[in-house]
Design a protein around this motif. Structure first.
Motif, short mmCIF file in Angstrom:
data_model
loop_
_atom_site.label_atom_id
_atom_site.label_comp_id
_atom_site.label_asym_id
_atom_site.label_seq_id
_atom_site.Cartn_x
_atom_site.Cartn_y
_atom_site.Cartn_z
N HIS A 175 -22.84 25.90 46.09
CA HIS A 175 -23.20 24.58 46.58
C HIS A 175 -24.71 24.49 46.74
O HIS A 175 -25.35 25.38 47.32
N GLY A 176 -25.32 23.44 46.23
CA GLY A 176 -26.77 23.28 46.34
C GLY A 176 -27.50 24.06 45.25
O GLY A 176 -26.94 24.40 44.21
N ALA A 177 -28.75 24.37 45.53
CA ALA A 177 -29.59 25.05 44.54
C ALA A 177 -29.18 26.52 44.40
O ALA A 177 -28.59 27.11 45.31
N SER A 178 -29.51 27.10 43.24
CA SER A 178 -29.25 28.52 43.02
C SER A 178 -30.04 29.34 44.02
O SER A 178 -31.17 29.00 44.39
N MET A 179 -29.45 30.45 44.47
CA MET A 179 -30.06 31.27 45.51
C MET A 179 -30.86 32.43 44.96
O MET A 179 -31.56 33.11 45.72
N GLY A 180 -30.76 32.69 43.66
CA GLY A 180 -31.47 33.83 43.09
C GLY A 180 -30.80 35.14 43.45
O GLY A 180 -29.59 35.19 43.69
N SER A 181 -31.58 36.22 43.53
CA SER A 181 -31.03 37.53 43.85
C SER A 181 -30.75 37.60 45.35
O SER A 181 -31.66 37.47 46.17
N ILE A 182 -29.48 37.83 45.70
CA ILE A 182 -29.09 37.85 47.12
C ILE A 182 -28.25 39.09 47.40
O ILE A 182 -27.59 39.64 46.52
N SER A 183 -28.24 39.50 48.67
CA SER A 183 -27.44 40.66 49.10
C SER A 183 -26.05 40.21 49.52
O SER A 183 -25.76 39.01 49.61
N ASP A 184 -25.23 41.20 49.84
CA ASP A 184 -23.88 40.91 50.31
C ASP A 184 -23.89 40.10 51.60
O ASP A 184 -23.11 39.16 51.77
N LEU A 185 -24.77 40.46 52.53
CA LEU A 185 -24.84 39.73 53.80
C LEU A 185 -25.29 38.29 53.59
O LEU A 185 -24.76 37.35 54.20
N THR A 186 -26.26 38.11 52.73
CA THR A 186 -26.74 36.75 52.44
C THR A 186 -25.64 35.93 51.78
O THR A 186 -25.51 34.72 52.02
N ALA A 187 -24.85 36.59 50.93
CA ALA A 187 -23.77 35.88 50.25
C ALA A 187 -22.76 35.32 51.25
O ALA A 187 -22.21 34.23 51.04
N ILE A 188 -22.51 36.06 52.33
CA ILE A 188 -21.62 35.56 53.37
C ILE A 188 -22.33 34.51 54.23
O ILE A 188 -21.78 33.43 54.48
N GLU A 189 -23.55 34.82 54.65
CA GLU A 189 -24.28 33.92 55.54
C GLU A 189 -24.48 32.55 54.90
O GLU A 189 -24.25 31.52 55.55
N GLY A 233 -25.21 46.35 50.75
CA GLY A 233 -26.56 46.07 50.30
C GLY A 233 -26.68 45.68 48.85
O GLY A 233 -27.79 45.39 48.38
N SER A 234 -25.58 45.67 48.09
CA SER A 234 -25.64 45.30 46.67
C SER A 234 -26.17 43.88 46.50
O SER A 234 -25.80 42.97 47.25
N THR A 235 -27.02 43.70 45.51
CA THR A 235 -27.56 42.37 45.21
C THR A 235 -27.03 41.89 43.87
O THR A 235 -26.84 42.66 42.93
N LEU A 236 -26.77 40.60 43.82
CA LEU A 236 -26.35 39.94 42.58
C LEU A 236 -27.13 38.64 42.48
O LEU A 236 -27.58 38.08 43.49
N VAL A 237 -27.28 38.15 41.27
CA VAL A 237 -28.04 36.91 41.05
C VAL A 237 -27.10 35.72 41.19
O VAL A 237 -26.07 35.63 40.51
N ASP A 238 -27.48 34.82 42.08
CA ASP A 238 -26.74 33.58 42.25
C ASP A 238 -27.35 32.52 41.34
O ASP A 238 -28.39 31.92 41.66
N ALA A 239 -26.72 32.33 40.20
CA ALA A 239 -27.12 31.31 39.23
C ALA A 239 -25.84 30.80 38.58
O ALA A 239 -24.83 31.52 38.54
N PRO A 240 -25.83 29.58 38.07
CA PRO A 240 -24.61 29.03 37.49
C PRO A 240 -23.98 29.96 36.45
O PRO A 240 -24.67 30.53 35.62
N ILE A 241 -22.65 30.10 36.55
CA ILE A 241 -21.89 30.90 35.60
C ILE A 241 -21.32 29.96 34.55
O ILE A 241 -20.64 28.98 34.87
N LYS A 242 -21.60 30.28 33.28
CA LYS A 242 -21.08 29.44 32.18
C LYS A 242 -20.35 30.34 31.19
O LYS A 242 -20.97 31.09 30.44
N ILE A 243 -19.03 30.30 31.24
CA ILE A 243 -18.19 31.05 30.32
C ILE A 243 -17.73 30.11 29.22
O ILE A 243 -17.37 28.95 29.48
N LYS A 244 -17.73 30.59 28.00
CA LYS A 244 -17.35 29.76 26.87
C LYS A 244 -15.95 29.20 27.07
O LYS A 244 -15.01 29.93 27.39
#
Length: 705
Positions: free
Chosen positions: A438-452, A419-430
């Motif tokens: 792929h596609g638009a950012s998904m925002g805050s998503i759960s583990d299941l959504t991340a797989i689906e 059930g952990s949620t993380l924000v799906d937004a572009p990662i920019k490391i220096k």
């Protein structure tokens, strides 16, 4: 009576005397026996060792004769691989070998009955200049010897022979009329010379006519060492179907591998024995070889065979029963080939790179290989070649299909939970390129959504967390990259990714691993860095389907005795039980969570496979994968990207409870665009439909019986 009369003596009898000639005869006989006794003493004392050697040379010398190899059957006990009898002419050299002159004489005699190379052009090409020089040498030995200098005559025999051949000129060779008949004699002599002592060597079997065979058989009495016999050739009953996994055997000319000859010789092989060189023929050589016929040859002091006796009857090799249903295998081959052809010829553009389609189907609970198929398209010949071995030998980046293993690693490491949620937004490391899904950012998503929905960012953040890194946009990432790579790869290996699957084949690839870096770590987490084989992907998805138990893939399930009938295997010798290689080090709850995520990939409202599998009549679970595969060309000694292309992967299993079939499909370098993205789904759907249809038909037949 007169007294004197009584005193008169009776006449004495004459003492018998032996004639003097008889005495002389007795003396002569005594002398002869004395000489024999002395001679025996001399032989015993002075020549005992030599006499024993003579006795040994006339003793029985054992040798062995090859027998037909074991057969192979499919899972329904239908014959796959058989032995086909072939007439052959063989040569067994004497114990001490033959001189070159004797071999030439025998070759001339044999050439009166057979031609070992029927095609004149092929025959001419098979005879080298050295072969001609060796023939000329035998016919003109004295002439060549006269050309040697004093120093050259002092060389040892082998070095002197090399010099003598060099002394033979083209002018010498031109004096001989190299007719087809003469070339045939030389070709036969070459075959005879390649034989090993007391080991039957096939002089010719391919192309041998019945008439030639009969003529040799009728004249064996004056062809020392020659025999007319029945040899055996392998016959694949299904032509090219899984032929690369069945493998091949060496020819009698090749014999045992020279680089490993001691192993084979110490295990009862002779130099000319044919052995498995690849595939199951090699892996199960010890089973398929059988028990060779043992023969005792009696040789005289000259090393010539004077008699032979069979002391142990030969027995054909044991039979193998495979896990594959050949009817299903043929259907899978048909599906893969047809869909590859459609993808190549029914698309606007795939940049000319698409050429392969690979598929592995297995039972996740037993590891039984149900089918392995692979086809390659040759653009020059416009042909589709069956190259199923690429499912085991070729490794590719599989894309998002491995995200199930990444999520499970995150669970077990405690960096994410159910059930952990993380924000799906572009990662920019220096210092690194932007990394996004792929596609638009998904925002805050759960583990299941991340797989689906197949979130790249969610998986990359898991990898960063495993390395104890703290991500802040546009800031450097402080992380132990090598240690994190090792941790991730350790989890992947528990599923069979990046390691040997254990399949019963003599060789399998394990894929390539790259150099660790922060950017590469994120790509590793989404299947766009390390490479894996299609078989590894099949084992990986099977492990998840089988509640974390990784089964050893197998092509053989039984070893059986040869049967008298021939078309069916005999009694069972050994049943090869399914083998668990390991149980992944993860809580069962985590595995069930990923199984649910895999189900949503196919059936969820936003699952990445839903669009292709909507309305499919069977419940499915699995994962899609797309790995970017840019194409480069060297221009001015610099690599320049000239095209974009994708590796397409699809893994799945069915049914959800007690799954009985799992598959992995890999279509490397597929070009770009939605049109090409349908090939792996098309292959997968047709394979599963075929599996269930054949299962239903089989059940119907059983019910009717």
């Amino acid at each position: 009576m007169k007294p004197n009369a009584l005193l008169k003596k009776k006449p004495k009898k004459k003492r018998s005397q032996l004639p003097i000639r008889l005495n002389i005869l007795f003396a002569f006989v005594f002398l002869i026996f004395s000489l024999l006794i002395v001679q025996l003493g001399i032989v015993q004392i002075l020549n005992g060792e030599e006499a024993q050697r003579e006795i040994n040379e006339t003793a029985n010398t054992p040798t062995e004769k090859a027998v037909p190899r074991g057969k192979m059957y499919d899972s329904n006990y239908d014959l796959i691989l058989d032995n086909e009898p072939v007439k052959a002419i063989t040569y067994t050299p004497p114990k001490n070998g033959e001189s070159a002159e004797d071999l030439l004489t025998l070759a001339e005699e044999l050439a009166a009955y057979i031609t070992i190379i029927k095609d004149e052009e092929e025959l001419t090409e098979s005879i080298s200049e050295r072969d001609k020089k060796e023939y000329w040498y035998l016919e003109n030995r004295d002439t060549v010897a006269d050309r040697l200098t004093k120093d050259e005559k002092a060389l040892d025999s082998s070095e002197q022979y090399k010099v003598e051949l060099k002394k033979i000129t083209q002018k010498d060779l031109d004096k001989i009329d190299w007719t087809t008949d003469l070339l045939n004699v030389i070709a036969i002599k070459k075959e005879l010379a390649s034989a090993y002592e007391l080991s039957p060597h096939i002089v010719v079997n391919e192309g041998l006519t019945d008439e030639e065979y009969a003529k040799v058989a009728e004249n064996l009495y004056h062809l020392d060492g020659i025999n007319a016999m029945i040899d055996w050739e392998r016959k694949n009953m299904y032509e090219n179907t899984i032929s690369s996994f069945i493998g091949g055997i060496s020819t009698s000319e090749q014999g045992i591998p020279r680089d490993n000859s001691q192993y084979y010789l110490s295990n009862g092989y002779t130099w000319n024995d044919r052995v498995g060189e690849s595939g199951l023929e090699q892996e199960y050589e010890h089973v398929l070889r059988g028990r060779k016929e043992k023969i005792n040859y009696t040789t005289n002091a000259d090393g010539n065979v004077i008699s032979s006796e069979v002391v142990v009857e030969g027995q054909r090799g044991k039979d193998l029963v495979l896990t594959t249903d050949m009817e299903f295998q043929q259907e899978v081959d048909k599906i893969v080939k047809e869909e590859l052809e459609t993808a190549i010829h029914n698309s606007a553009s795939n940049n000319g790179y698409l050429k392969d389609a690979l598929a592995v189907v297995m039972n996740p609970q037993t590891g039984d290989i149900l089918a392995m198929s692979g086809f390659r398209y040759d653009r020059e010949t416009n042909e589709f070649m069956n190259q199923a071995y690429r499912t085991v030998y070729d490794a590719h980046e599989p894309g998002s299909s491995i995200k199930g293993a990444t999520l499970l690693a995150g669970y077990q490491e405690g960096v994410v939970g159910i059930g952990s949620t993380l924000v799906d937004a572009p990662i920019k490391i220096k210092g690194s390129k932007s990394f996004s899904s792929h596609g638009a950012s998904m925002g805050s998503i759960s583990d299941l959504t991340a797989i689906e929905r197949s979130s790249n960012v969610y998986m990359a953040k898991i990898a960063i967390k495993i390395g104890n890194g703290v991500y802040r946009q546009n800031e450097p990432l402080n992380i132990n990259v090598q240690e994190t790579f090792d941790t991730m790869r350790n989890y992947y290996s528990q599923f069979g990714l990046g390691v040997k699957t254990g399949i019963d084949l003599p060789y399998e690839a394990t894929g390539l691993t790259g150099i660790p870096s922060t950017e590469n770590l994120m790509h590793l987490a989404i299947g766009q860095y390390d490479t894996y084989t299609t078989l590894q992907l099949a084992q990986y998805v099977s492990t998840i389907a089988n509640d974390g138990y990784r089964m050893k893939p197998r092509l053989v399930k039984e070893i059986r005795e040869p049967s008298a009938e021939g078309d069916t295997p005999g009694k069972i010798i050994q049943s090869l039980e399914p083998e668990v290689l390991n149980r992944v080090e993860m809580d069962q709850t985590y595995i069930e969570r990923v199984q649910e995520g895999f189900r949503r990939v196919y059936a969820g409202s936003r699952g990445t496979a839903r669009g292709q599998w909507a309305g499919f009549p069977y419940e499915m679970a699995g994962k899609t994968g797309t790995a970017e595969k840019p194409q480069f060309k060297m221009i001015n000694d610099e690599p320049v990207q000239v095209a974009d292309t994708d590796n397409l992967a699809l893994i799945g299993y069915t049914p959800l409870d007690e799954p009985e079939v799992a598959f992995a499909i890999m279509v490397p370098e597929n070009g770009t665009g939605n049109g090409r993205h349908q090939i792996h789904h098309a292959i997968g759907k047709r394979i599963i439909k075929t599996y269930y249809e054949m299962k239903d038909n089989q059940q119907t037949e059983e019910d009717e019986e």
